[in-house]
Design an enzyme around this catalytic site. Structure first.
Site, PDB file in Angstrom:
ATOM      1  N   ILE A 207       0.873  -1.184   0.000  1.00  0.00           N
ATOM      2  CA  ILE A 207       0.000   0.000   0.000  1.00  0.00           C
ATOM      3  C   ILE A 207       0.911   1.236   0.000  1.00  0.00           C
ATOM      4  O   ILE A 207       1.687   1.424   0.937  1.00  0.00           O
ATOM      5  CB  ILE A 207      -0.896   0.037   1.268  1.00  0.00           C
ATOM      6  CG1 ILE A 207      -1.602  -1.304   1.515  1.00  0.00           C
ATOM      7  CG2 ILE A 207      -1.909   1.179   1.188  1.00  0.00           C
ATOM      8  CD1 ILE A 207      -2.625  -1.677   0.497  1.00  0.00           C
ATOM      9  N   GLU A 292       0.452  -6.092  12.266  1.00  0.00           N
ATOM     10  CA  GLU A 292       1.161  -6.769  13.354  1.00  0.00           C
ATOM     11  C   GLU A 292       0.606  -6.434  14.737  1.00  0.00           C
ATOM     12  O   GLU A 292      -0.205  -5.516  14.875  1.00  0.00           O
ATOM     13  CB  GLU A 292       2.676  -6.518  13.300  1.00  0.00           C
ATOM     14  CG  GLU A 292       3.098  -5.070  13.193  1.00  0.00           C
ATOM     15  CD  GLU A 292       4.593  -4.929  12.867  1.00  0.00           C
ATOM     16  OE1 GLU A 292       5.342  -4.608  13.786  1.00  0.00           O
ATOM     17  OE2 GLU A 292       5.008  -5.123  11.701  1.00  0.00           O
ATOM     18  N   ARG A 296       2.737  -5.159  24.238  1.00  0.00           N
ATOM     19  CA  ARG A 296       3.273  -4.305  25.307  1.00  0.00           C
ATOM     20  C   ARG A 296       2.389  -3.070  25.430  1.00  0.00           C
ATOM     21  O   ARG A 296       1.534  -2.837  24.582  1.00  0.00           O
ATOM     22  CB  ARG A 296       4.685  -3.853  24.933  1.00  0.00           C
ATOM     23  CG  ARG A 296       4.697  -3.081  23.615  1.00  0.00           C
ATOM     24  CD  ARG A 296       5.951  -2.286  23.351  1.00  0.00           C
ATOM     25  NE  ARG A 296       5.761  -1.380  22.244  1.00  0.00           N
ATOM     26  CZ  ARG A 296       5.922  -1.685  20.957  1.00  0.00           C
ATOM     27  NH1 ARG A 296       6.270  -2.912  20.597  1.00  0.00           N
ATOM     28  NH2 ARG A 296       5.724  -0.778  20.022  1.00  0.00           N
TER      29      ARG A 296
END
Ligand code: MV4
Length: 450
Positions: A207, A292, A296
């Site tokens: 993209i 992804e 955390r």
């Protein structure tokens, strides 16, 4: 009821996030242990913690990344849990395992889940099977360049080769035509092999002008997952975010609900626990595609805290104690108003060259709807060894326009003398008509490049 109550928590980090975790612990009545390198003796996380232990020299590999030193500090001080913050050991499954083996609770997801999310192509396969939209691409790791060429011919150029163990932009190659693919495949493999633990590479449709949008997750240890809306993170330079906001001006309420519903199922199925972020790219037509997972707490979590009213770091600690989201959250997640964060970095605002040194004059803005998370103070020294984040300036408003105007007045009242900061660049962004209209993508900052 929580199954345990932490008496003492060690913070395996430095800077503003160490101070942020100490803040949450103080509010929960939990004692804190700071660890610090020789370069951070006078950092404010050392001052605000109940105890502090020097864990080594300035170089991170011998202090904030040194697992035996941190575990020793935790054992000497007899802590119940370790909060890793972001960066450093926060997504290291081996560290999470050593904590558990030492009888210390790691405040984050389980080691196997961190490991799965760290192998990008496996995380992608998992999400695809769970019904989360992903970009067309290879089903797994690419065996060889021919396989890549066959696949790219079906998908259509341009495509992108990504390191399976990568993330944050390293080990990527954009391929515009079939002739270039073999050489770029070899380069991507070689770069991945030397930068990461694995040379594996996978392929996706590329993209060209995406928006970067990420969804905030909280998940308890009983399998309940909640999505705290999304953050817009497109304004960045070389994968360093400059400002973030919530909600995204580009995400519709229907789209938000749709993604939240599918993510709840997927992450619950993965056994995901504690806090996390799921990153998406939005294409030019407005569709979102998973790329992804960050296992955390993130730098930009405060914008979500402003629009949801939820303290994400306190929630992380309470989840690790065994409390359920039903106990932690005040009710259903509701998004209200708009928040923007500027990362105030010690760097030249034009060249982006780091600008460590002594802060000789310092004044923080405040007032209604303004929050500053920082470790810095007058006469402190920004060491050259770590990232250049000095403070996070966050502004809240009833709508995006009010948040922008509040950010503008707060930037104008933020004084840092003795070093260069990103403030002048952030002032230019706030004044930009396209930014004000919400019209931008990840290429936006290039127009400010000299
Ligand atoms: C992409 C992409 C375009 N197409 N993947 C860069 C960091 C890593 N997390 C993913 N990245 C990208 N992946 C496809 N299929 C463009 C980028 C990208 C980018 C993504 C988010 C924010 C800023 C970026 C800057 C350059 C490239």
């Amino acid at each position: 009821m929580p199954s345990v109550r932490f008496k003492k928590v060690l913070i395996a980090n430095r800077g503003e996030i160490a101070v942020r975790v100490i803040t949450a612990c103080k509010e929960l009545g939990i004692e804190t242990v700071a660890v610090y390198s020789e370069a951070d003796r006078y950092s404010s996380h050392v001052r605000f913690a109940d105890q502090a232990i020097c864990i080594g020299p300035a170089k991170s590999a011998r202090s904030y990344l040194d697992i035996p030193s941190i575990i020793s500090a935790a054992e000497i001080t007899n802590v119940d849990a370790i909060h890793p913050g972001y960066g450093f050991l926060s997504e290291n499954p081996g560290f999470a395992e050593v904590c558990e083996a030492s009888g210390i609770k790691f405040i984050g997801p389980k080691p196997d889940v961190i490991r799965l999310m760290g192998v990008k192509e496996q995380a992608r396969a998992f999400m695809r099977e769970a019904g989360v939209p992903v970009l067309p691409g290879s089903p797994g790791v690419l065996g060889n360049a021919e396989e890549g060429c066959e696949l790219a011919a079906k998908i259509g150029y341009p495509v992108i080769l990504k390191a399976s163990a990568g993330g944050g932009g390293r080990g990527m190659r954009v391929v515009n035509n079939p002739d270039d693919l073999p050489a770029l495949f070899m380069q991507a493999q070689a770069e991945a092999g030397s930068a990461f633990s694995s040379a594996d590479v996978y392929l996706e449709k590329f993209i060209g002008a995406p928006r970067h949008i990420e969804f905030q997750v909280l998940a308890d240890e009983d399998g309940t997952v909640e999505i705290l809306g999304e953050r817009e993170c497109s304004i960045q330079r070389r994968h360093q975010k400059l400002l973030e906001e919530s909600p995204s001006p580009a995400v519709t309420p229907a789209q938000r609900e749709e993604i939240a519903a599918v993510l709840k199922k997927a992450l619950s199925g993965a056994g995901y626990t504690n806090a996390g972020t799921v990153e998406f790219l939005m294409d030019e037509s407005g569709k979102l595609y998973f790329i992804e997972v960050n296992a955390r707490v993130q730098v930009e979590h405060p914008v979500t805290e402003f629009v949801t009213g939820i303290d994400i770091v306190k929630a992380q600690i309470r989840i690790a104690q065994g409390e359920t989201l039903a106990e932690i959250l005040p009710g259903p997640i509701e998004l209200r108003g708009h928040a923007i964060e500027c990362r105030i970095n010690a760097e030249n605002p034009v060249t982006f060259v780091p600008s460590p040194g002594r802060i000789t004059g310092f004044h923080l803005p405040g007032g209604i709807g303004v929050r500053v998370d920082t470790w810095a103070y007058t006469d402190c020294v920004i060491p050259p060894f770590y990232d250049s984040l000095v403070a996070k300036l966050v502004a809240y408003g009833n709508d995006r326009g009010e948040a922008i105007r509040r950010m503008q007045r707060a930037l104008s009242m933020f004084i840092v003398e003795g070093i260069h900061t990103s403030i002048p660049l952030q002032q230019k962004i706030m004044a930009d008509p396209d930014f004000q209209e919400g019209r931008f993508d990840t290429n936006f900052i290039k127009r400010f490049a000299k």
